[in-house]
Design a protein around this motif. Structure first.
Motif, PDB file in Angstrom:
ATOM      1  N   TYR A  39       0.864  -1.174   0.000  1.00 43.76           N
ATOM      2  CA  TYR A  39       0.000   0.000   0.000  1.00 43.76           C
ATOM      3  C   TYR A  39       0.904   1.228   0.000  1.00 43.76           C
ATOM      4  O   TYR A  39       2.093   1.124   0.286  1.00 43.76           O
ATOM      5  CB  TYR A  39      -0.899   0.000   1.239  1.00 43.76           C
ATOM      6  N   ASP A  48      -3.590   3.770   0.377  1.00 42.57           N
ATOM      7  CA  ASP A  48      -4.322   3.058  -0.668  1.00 42.57           C
ATOM      8  C   ASP A  48      -3.564   1.825  -1.139  1.00 42.57           C
ATOM      9  O   ASP A  48      -2.329   1.784  -1.097  1.00 42.57           O
ATOM     10  CB  ASP A  48      -4.557   3.972  -1.883  1.00 42.57           C
ATOM     11  N   LEU A  49      -4.306   0.876  -1.655  1.00 42.12           N
ATOM     12  CA  LEU A  49      -3.719  -0.331  -2.217  1.00 42.12           C
ATOM     13  C   LEU A  49      -2.895   0.004  -3.455  1.00 42.12           C
ATOM     14  O   LEU A  49      -3.322   0.783  -4.303  1.00 42.12           O
ATOM     15  CB  LEU A  49      -4.816  -1.317  -2.605  1.00 42.12           C
TER      16      LEU A  49
END
Length: 119
Positions: A39, A48-49
């Motif tokens: 991430y 976020d991924l």
């Protein structure tokens, strides 16, 4: 104490490449702790991924890195890698490794490694 050890971050020019690696380490019970993915968190933004393996070992990527980043795993070393090519300034962020214990289902996070893409 179990920790995820990340390495490979740094400063690179646009268009350059970096490879991140992550593996569990420590004096605690690291058996069954499986690195799953990466991430990232840019300043002022949420984490976020970037890329990950699902429980079925299918790879997922966020759209902005498809075709440029590749996630891989060495099961013998229990290490997950993120090969990042054609880096862009917008890839600048702290990158975090994520792992899951297949025994306790506890989630683990690395301390983060800074990736800066700038000329």
């Amino acid at each position: 104490q179990v920790q995820l050890v990340e390495s490979g971050g740094g400063l690179v020019q646009p268009g350059g490449s970096l490879r991140l690696s992550c593996a569990p380490s420590g004096t605690g019970m690291i058996f069954g702790i499986k690195p799953m993915g990466w991430y990232r968190q840019a300043p002022g933004k949420q984490r976020d991924l970037v890329a990950r393996f699902t429980s079925s070992d299918i790879t997922n990527y966020t759209d902005s890195v498809k075709g440029r980043f590749t996630i891989s795993r060495d099961n013998a070393k229990n290490t997950v890698y993120l090969q990042m090519n054609s880096l862009k300034p917008e890839d600048t962020a702290v990158y975090y490794c994520n792992a899951l214990s297949v025994v306790t289902m506890r989630e683990y996070w690395g301390q983060g490694t800074q990736v800066t893409v700038s000329s």
